[in-house]
Design an enzyme around this catalytic site. Sequence first.
Site, PDB file in Angstrom:
ATOM      1  N   HIS A 117      66.431  52.887  29.916  1.00  0.00           N
ATOM      2  CA  HIS A 117      66.849  53.528  28.668  1.00  0.00           C
ATOM      3  C   HIS A 117      65.770  53.296  27.597  1.00  0.00           C
ATOM      4  O   HIS A 117      65.306  52.165  27.413  1.00  0.00           O
ATOM      5  CB  HIS A 117      68.153  52.910  28.165  1.00  0.00           C
ATOM      6  CG  HIS A 117      69.386  53.366  28.894  1.00  0.00           C
ATOM      7  ND1 HIS A 117      69.366  54.155  30.014  1.00  0.00           N
ATOM      8  CD2 HIS A 117      70.708  53.136  28.618  1.00  0.00           C
ATOM      9  CE1 HIS A 117      70.622  54.390  30.409  1.00  0.00           C
ATOM     10  NE2 HIS A 117      71.444  53.779  29.582  1.00  0.00           N
ATOM     11  N   CYS A 159      74.848  48.844  27.740  1.00  0.00           N
ATOM     12  CA  CYS A 159      73.431  48.708  28.088  1.00  0.00           C
ATOM     13  C   CYS A 159      72.484  49.006  26.933  1.00  0.00           C
ATOM     14  O   CYS A 159      71.546  48.249  26.655  1.00  0.00           O
ATOM     15  CB  CYS A 159      73.110  49.623  29.269  1.00  0.00           C
ATOM     16  SG  CYS A 159      73.781  51.281  29.100  1.00  0.00           S
TER      17      CYS A 159
HETATM   18  N1  HSE Z   1      77.175  53.892  28.979  1.00  0.00           N
HETATM   19  C1  HSE Z   1      75.819  53.725  29.381  1.00  0.00           C
HETATM   20  C2  HSE Z   1      75.209  55.035  29.796  1.00  0.00           C
HETATM   21  C3  HSE Z   1      75.672  52.761  30.515  1.00  0.00           C
HETATM   22  O1  HSE Z   1      75.967  55.953  30.119  1.00  0.00           O
HETATM   23  O2  HSE Z   1      73.997  55.138  29.815  1.00  0.00           O
HETATM   24  C4  HSE Z   1      76.455  51.500  30.513  1.00  0.00           C
HETATM   25  O3  HSE Z   1      76.397  50.680  29.402  1.00  0.00           O
END
Ligand code: HSE
Length: 331
Positions: free
Chosen positions: A239, A125
Amino acid sequence: MRVGVFGATGAVGKELVQVLGDRRYPVTELRLFASTRSAGTRIKTPFGEKTIEVYDPAKPPRLDLALLAVSGDWSKAHAKELVAAGAVVVDNSSAFRLDDSVPLVVPEVNAEAAKGARLIANPNCTTAILAVALAPLHREFGLKRVIVSTYQAASGAGAEGMEELETGLKEVLLNGGTAKNNVFRHPLPMNLIPHIDSFQPNGYTREEMKVTWETRKIMGLPDLLVSCTAVRVPTLRAHAEAATIETVKPITPGAARAALANAPGVKLVDDVENALYPMPLTASGRYDVEAGRIRQSLVFGDHGIDFFVVGDQLLKGAALNAVQIAEALPV
Ligand code: HSE
Protein backbone atom coordinates in the site's frame (compact mmCIF):
# COMPACT_ATOMS: atom_id res chain seq x y z
CA MET A 1 4.87 -21.02 23.26
CA ARG A 2 1.81 -22.86 22.01
CA VAL A 3 0.63 -20.76 19.08
CA GLY A 4 -2.56 -21.01 17.05
CA VAL A 5 -3.11 -19.25 13.73
CA PHE A 6 -6.77 -18.84 12.79
CA GLY A 7 -7.56 -18.24 9.13
CA ALA A 8 -4.28 -19.96 8.36
CA THR A 9 -4.98 -20.57 4.67
CA GLY A 10 -5.77 -16.91 3.82
CA ALA A 11 -3.29 -14.32 2.57
CA VAL A 12 -2.66 -12.87 6.05
CA GLY A 13 -2.74 -16.27 7.77
CA LYS A 14 -0.03 -17.65 5.48
CA GLU A 15 2.13 -14.59 6.15
CA LEU A 16 1.61 -15.00 9.90
CA VAL A 17 3.07 -18.51 9.79
CA GLN A 18 5.96 -17.33 7.63
CA VAL A 19 6.76 -14.32 9.83
CA LEU A 20 6.69 -16.48 13.00
CA GLY A 21 9.32 -18.66 11.33
CA ASP A 22 11.40 -15.85 9.85
CA ARG A 23 11.58 -14.02 13.18
CA ARG A 24 12.25 -17.25 15.10
CA TYR A 25 9.30 -16.71 17.42
CA PRO A 26 9.68 -19.28 20.21
CA VAL A 27 6.98 -21.67 19.00
CA THR A 28 6.90 -25.01 20.80
CA GLU A 29 3.63 -26.11 19.21
CA LEU A 30 1.89 -24.62 16.17
CA ARG A 31 -1.77 -25.27 15.38
CA LEU A 32 -3.43 -24.03 12.23
CA PHE A 33 -7.17 -23.44 11.98
CA ALA A 34 -9.30 -22.68 8.92
CA SER A 35 -12.76 -23.35 7.54
CA THR A 36 -14.10 -26.86 6.91
CA ARG A 37 -13.22 -26.40 3.21
CA SER A 38 -9.50 -26.75 4.07
CA ALA A 39 -9.85 -29.16 6.99
CA GLY A 40 -7.34 -31.99 6.90
CA THR A 41 -5.09 -30.30 4.32
CA ARG A 42 -1.40 -30.81 5.09
CA ILE A 43 0.74 -27.72 4.64
CA LYS A 44 4.46 -27.10 4.96
CA THR A 45 5.49 -24.48 7.52
CA PRO A 46 8.84 -23.34 8.97
CA PHE A 47 7.84 -25.53 11.95
CA GLY A 48 7.30 -28.69 9.92
CA GLU A 49 4.27 -30.05 8.10
CA LYS A 50 0.93 -29.28 9.80
CA THR A 51 -2.66 -30.37 9.32
CA ILE A 52 -5.38 -27.73 9.06
CA GLU A 53 -7.92 -28.11 11.87
CA VAL A 54 -11.44 -26.78 12.27
CA TYR A 55 -12.08 -24.82 15.45
CA ASP A 56 -14.57 -26.40 17.83
CA PRO A 57 -16.07 -23.75 20.17
CA ALA A 58 -17.03 -26.53 22.58
CA LYS A 59 -13.34 -27.39 23.01
CA PRO A 60 -11.18 -24.26 22.60
CA PRO A 61 -7.53 -25.31 22.23
CA ARG A 62 -5.07 -24.58 25.03
CA LEU A 63 -2.83 -21.91 23.53
CA ASP A 64 -0.48 -19.23 24.84
CA LEU A 65 -0.95 -17.07 21.77
CA ALA A 66 -3.79 -16.97 19.23
CA LEU A 67 -3.27 -14.94 16.06
CA LEU A 68 -6.58 -14.25 14.34
CA ALA A 69 -6.76 -13.54 10.60
CA VAL A 70 -10.49 -14.14 10.34
CA SER A 71 -13.63 -12.05 9.79
CA GLY A 72 -14.82 -9.56 12.38
CA ASP A 73 -17.89 -11.71 12.99
CA TRP A 74 -15.75 -14.75 13.75
CA SER A 75 -13.57 -12.71 16.09
CA LYS A 76 -16.58 -11.27 17.90
CA ALA A 77 -17.99 -14.77 18.38
CA HIS A 78 -14.81 -16.58 19.47
CA ALA A 79 -11.92 -14.28 20.52
CA LYS A 80 -13.09 -14.12 24.13
CA GLU A 81 -13.46 -17.93 24.32
CA LEU A 82 -9.82 -18.25 23.33
CA VAL A 83 -8.84 -15.72 26.00
CA ALA A 84 -10.90 -17.64 28.56
CA ALA A 85 -9.05 -20.81 27.56
CA GLY A 86 -5.73 -19.13 28.40
CA ALA A 87 -4.51 -17.47 25.22
CA VAL A 88 -3.41 -13.93 24.55
CA VAL A 89 -5.31 -13.04 21.38
CA VAL A 90 -4.06 -10.68 18.68
CA ASP A 91 -6.98 -9.97 16.37
CA ASN A 92 -6.48 -8.69 12.84
CA SER A 93 -10.13 -7.80 12.22
CA SER A 94 -11.89 -4.53 13.00
CA ALA A 95 -14.12 -6.19 15.65
CA PHE A 96 -12.43 -4.68 18.72
CA ARG A 97 -10.23 -1.92 17.34
CA LEU A 98 -12.33 0.95 18.68
CA ASP A 99 -13.30 -0.81 21.91
CA ASP A 100 -11.96 1.30 24.82
CA SER A 101 -10.98 -1.81 26.78
CA VAL A 102 -8.92 -3.27 23.90
CA PRO A 103 -5.54 -1.74 23.01
CA LEU A 104 -4.89 -1.01 19.33
CA VAL A 105 -1.18 -1.41 18.86
CA VAL A 106 1.62 -0.54 16.45
CA PRO A 107 4.66 -1.58 18.50
CA GLU A 108 6.92 1.20 17.15
CA VAL A 109 4.33 3.71 18.37
CA ASN A 110 2.51 2.45 21.47
CA ALA A 111 3.92 -0.95 22.50
CA GLU A 112 3.24 -0.09 26.15
CA ALA A 113 -0.52 -0.13 25.47
CA ALA A 114 -0.38 -3.93 25.08
CA LYS A 115 1.00 -4.47 28.60
CA GLY A 116 -1.22 -6.78 30.63
CA ALA A 117 -3.84 -7.10 27.88
CA ARG A 118 -5.20 -10.53 26.91
CA LEU A 119 -6.97 -9.27 23.77
CA ILE A 120 -5.12 -6.86 21.50
CA ALA A 121 -6.29 -5.41 18.19
CA ASN A 122 -4.05 -5.21 15.13
CA PRO A 123 -4.84 -2.04 13.16
CA ASN A 124 -6.14 -1.52 9.66
CA CYS A 125 -3.24 -1.98 7.25
CA THR A 126 -3.22 1.55 5.81
CA THR A 127 -3.27 3.00 9.31
CA ALA A 128 -0.44 0.83 10.66
CA ILE A 129 1.81 1.75 7.73
CA LEU A 130 1.08 5.48 8.11
CA ALA A 131 1.43 5.47 11.91
CA VAL A 132 5.01 4.17 11.72
CA ALA A 133 5.98 7.35 9.84
CA LEU A 134 3.66 9.76 11.66
CA ALA A 135 4.88 8.82 15.16
CA PRO A 136 8.47 10.13 14.89
CA LEU A 137 7.22 13.28 13.18
CA HIS A 138 4.68 13.82 15.95
CA ARG A 139 7.30 13.26 18.65
CA GLU A 140 9.51 16.03 17.25
CA PHE A 141 7.16 18.49 15.67
CA GLY A 142 3.64 17.76 16.99
CA LEU A 143 0.84 16.88 14.58
CA LYS A 144 -2.05 19.22 13.94
CA ARG A 145 -3.62 17.96 10.74
CA VAL A 146 -3.06 14.98 8.44
CA ILE A 147 -4.38 14.72 4.89
CA VAL A 148 -3.70 11.44 3.15
CA SER A 149 -4.50 9.78 -0.18
CA THR A 150 -3.88 6.06 -0.44
CA TYR A 151 -3.00 3.74 -3.30
CA GLN A 152 -4.01 0.34 -1.93
CA ALA A 153 -2.95 -2.97 -3.41
CA ALA A 154 -5.23 -5.87 -4.34
CA SER A 155 -3.90 -7.89 -1.37
CA GLY A 156 -6.01 -5.69 0.93
CA ALA A 157 -8.96 -7.74 -0.35
CA GLY A 158 -7.17 -11.00 0.48
CA ALA A 159 -6.00 -13.87 -1.70
CA GLU A 160 -9.19 -13.60 -3.81
CA GLY A 161 -8.42 -9.96 -4.59
CA MET A 162 -4.88 -10.80 -5.69
CA GLU A 163 -6.17 -13.64 -7.85
CA GLU A 164 -8.82 -11.44 -9.46
CA LEU A 165 -6.18 -8.85 -10.37
CA GLU A 166 -3.76 -11.44 -11.79
CA THR A 167 -6.44 -13.26 -13.78
CA GLY A 168 -7.89 -9.99 -15.03
CA LEU A 169 -4.50 -8.66 -16.12
CA LYS A 170 -3.81 -11.84 -18.10
CA GLU A 171 -7.22 -11.62 -19.75
CA VAL A 172 -6.74 -7.99 -20.75
CA LEU A 173 -3.07 -8.13 -21.74
CA LEU A 174 -2.76 -11.57 -23.28
CA ASN A 175 -6.21 -12.17 -24.71
CA GLY A 176 -7.34 -8.59 -25.32
CA GLY A 177 -10.47 -9.43 -23.33
CA THR A 178 -12.30 -7.72 -20.47
CA ALA A 179 -11.46 -8.29 -16.82
CA LYS A 180 -14.23 -9.78 -14.69
CA ASN A 181 -14.89 -8.52 -11.18
CA ASN A 182 -16.46 -10.21 -8.19
CA VAL A 183 -14.21 -9.11 -5.35
CA PHE A 184 -13.79 -5.50 -6.46
CA ARG A 185 -16.69 -3.22 -7.30
CA HIS A 186 -15.25 -2.58 -10.78
CA PRO A 187 -12.56 -4.32 -12.86
CA LEU A 188 -9.17 -3.36 -11.39
CA PRO A 189 -6.70 -3.97 -14.27
CA MET A 190 -5.91 -0.70 -16.10
CA ASN A 191 -8.13 1.07 -13.59
CA LEU A 192 -8.25 2.44 -10.07
CA ILE A 193 -11.26 2.51 -7.78
CA PRO A 194 -11.81 5.34 -5.26
CA HIS A 195 -14.05 3.11 -3.17
CA ILE A 196 -12.88 0.66 -0.47
CA ASP A 197 -15.49 -0.71 1.95
CA SER A 198 -18.90 0.91 2.39
CA PHE A 199 -19.83 4.57 2.06
CA GLN A 200 -20.70 6.32 5.33
CA PRO A 201 -23.35 9.04 5.80
CA ASN A 202 -20.60 11.71 5.75
CA GLY A 203 -19.47 10.69 2.23
CA TYR A 204 -16.22 9.05 3.39
CA THR A 205 -15.80 5.30 3.06
CA ARG A 206 -15.41 3.07 6.11
CA GLU A 207 -11.78 2.42 5.05
CA GLU A 208 -11.15 6.18 5.07
CA MET A 209 -12.81 6.63 8.46
CA LYS A 210 -10.74 3.74 9.88
CA VAL A 211 -7.64 5.80 9.08
CA THR A 212 -9.09 8.72 11.06
CA TRP A 213 -10.43 6.72 14.02
CA GLU A 214 -7.53 4.32 14.36
CA THR A 215 -4.76 6.89 13.88
CA ARG A 216 -6.26 8.92 16.72
CA LYS A 217 -6.39 5.89 19.03
CA ILE A 218 -2.90 4.56 18.25
CA MET A 219 -1.28 7.97 18.59
CA GLY A 220 -3.31 8.87 21.69
CA LEU A 221 -4.54 12.04 19.94
CA PRO A 222 -8.35 11.90 20.10
CA ASP A 223 -8.80 15.29 18.43
CA LEU A 224 -6.24 14.91 15.63
CA LEU A 225 -7.70 16.09 12.32
CA VAL A 226 -7.22 13.32 9.75
CA SER A 227 -8.82 13.21 6.30
CA CYS A 228 -8.26 10.29 3.95
CA THR A 229 -9.14 9.36 0.38
CA ALA A 230 -8.62 5.61 -0.04
CA VAL A 231 -8.11 4.26 -3.54
CA ARG A 232 -7.65 0.69 -4.79
CA VAL A 233 -4.95 0.45 -7.47
CA PRO A 234 -3.77 -2.51 -9.58
CA THR A 235 -0.65 -3.30 -7.55
CA LEU A 236 -0.33 -6.64 -5.81
CA ARG A 237 0.65 -6.33 -2.16
CA ALA A 238 2.10 -3.00 -0.98
CA HIS A 239 0.00 0.00 0.00
CA ALA A 240 1.28 3.49 -0.92
CA GLU A 241 0.15 6.72 0.72
CA ALA A 242 0.71 10.40 -0.07
CA ALA A 243 0.50 12.46 3.12
CA THR A 244 0.49 16.16 3.96
CA ILE A 245 0.90 17.11 7.58
CA GLU A 246 0.54 20.37 9.43
CA THR A 247 2.73 20.54 12.51
CA VAL A 248 2.65 22.46 15.78
CA LYS A 249 6.35 23.39 15.63
CA PRO A 250 8.17 24.53 12.49
CA ILE A 251 9.46 21.65 10.37
CA THR A 252 11.94 21.46 7.48
CA PRO A 253 12.41 18.60 5.02
CA GLY A 254 15.91 18.04 6.44
CA ALA A 255 14.64 17.79 10.01
CA ALA A 256 11.83 15.48 8.91
CA ARG A 257 14.35 13.27 7.06
CA ALA A 258 16.52 13.07 10.17
CA ALA A 259 13.52 12.09 12.34
CA LEU A 260 12.40 9.41 9.86
CA ALA A 261 15.93 8.09 9.22
CA ASN A 262 16.27 7.23 12.92
CA ALA A 263 12.76 5.88 13.40
CA PRO A 264 12.21 2.16 14.02
CA GLY A 265 10.36 0.41 11.19
CA VAL A 266 11.12 3.17 8.66
CA LYS A 267 13.53 3.05 5.73
CA LEU A 268 14.28 6.48 4.32
CA VAL A 269 14.31 6.32 0.51
CA ASP A 270 14.56 9.93 -0.55
CA ASP A 271 17.09 10.73 -3.26
CA VAL A 272 15.14 12.35 -6.06
CA GLU A 273 18.28 13.18 -8.08
CA ASN A 274 18.76 9.45 -8.53
CA ALA A 275 15.02 8.79 -8.85
CA LEU A 276 14.94 6.94 -5.54
CA TYR A 277 11.66 7.10 -3.65
CA PRO A 278 9.24 4.63 -2.05
CA MET A 279 7.52 2.25 -4.44
CA PRO A 280 5.45 -0.95 -4.11
CA LEU A 281 8.11 -2.67 -6.24
CA THR A 282 10.80 -2.09 -3.61
CA ALA A 283 8.64 -2.25 -0.45
CA SER A 284 6.88 -5.55 -1.27
CA GLY A 285 8.14 -8.42 0.85
CA ARG A 286 10.05 -6.02 3.17
CA TYR A 287 9.47 -5.32 6.84
CA ASP A 288 10.28 -1.60 6.80
CA VAL A 289 7.92 1.12 5.64
CA GLU A 290 9.67 3.20 2.98
CA ALA A 291 9.39 7.00 3.38
CA GLY A 292 10.50 9.66 0.93
CA ARG A 293 9.49 12.47 -1.48
CA ILE A 294 9.81 14.74 1.55
CA ARG A 295 9.26 18.41 0.74
CA GLN A 296 8.08 21.59 2.38
CA SER A 297 4.33 21.90 2.02
CA LEU A 298 3.21 24.69 -0.29
CA VAL A 299 -0.03 24.80 1.72
CA PHE A 300 1.25 24.83 5.31
CA GLY A 301 4.63 26.49 4.66
CA ASP A 302 7.21 26.12 7.43
CA HIS A 303 4.64 24.25 9.56
CA GLY A 304 4.08 21.41 7.12
CA ILE A 305 5.59 18.81 4.84
CA ASP A 306 4.40 16.50 2.10
CA PHE A 307 5.77 12.95 1.91
CA PHE A 308 5.12 9.50 0.48
CA VAL A 309 5.16 6.15 2.29
CA VAL A 310 4.88 2.56 1.06
CA GLY A 311 4.58 -0.53 3.23
CA ASP A 312 3.87 -4.17 2.55
CA GLN A 313 0.18 -4.54 3.37
CA LEU A 314 0.51 -8.20 4.33
CA LEU A 315 3.58 -7.58 6.53
CA LYS A 316 3.65 -4.25 8.41
CA GLY A 317 0.01 -3.82 7.44
CA ALA A 318 -0.97 -7.15 9.00
CA ALA A 319 1.16 -10.21 9.87
CA LEU A 320 4.41 -8.55 10.88
CA ASN A 321 2.63 -6.06 13.12
CA ALA A 322 0.72 -8.89 14.82
CA VAL A 323 3.89 -10.90 15.48
CA GLN A 324 5.69 -7.77 16.73
CA ILE A 325 2.81 -7.27 19.20
CA ALA A 326 3.32 -10.86 20.39
CA GLU A 327 7.07 -10.28 20.71
CA ALA A 328 6.45 -7.21 22.87
CA LEU A 329 4.35 -9.19 25.36
CA PRO A 330 5.93 -10.54 28.52
CA VAL A 331 6.51 -14.29 28.05
N1 HSE B 1 -8.93 -2.87 4.34
C1 HSE B 1 -7.64 -2.93 3.75
C2 HSE B 1 -7.73 -2.94 2.25
C3 HSE B 1 -6.87 -4.14 4.18
O1 HSE B 1 -8.80 -3.28 1.73
O2 HSE B 1 -6.75 -2.63 1.60
C4 HSE B 1 -6.90 -4.56 5.60
O3 HSE B 1 -6.58 -3.64 6.58
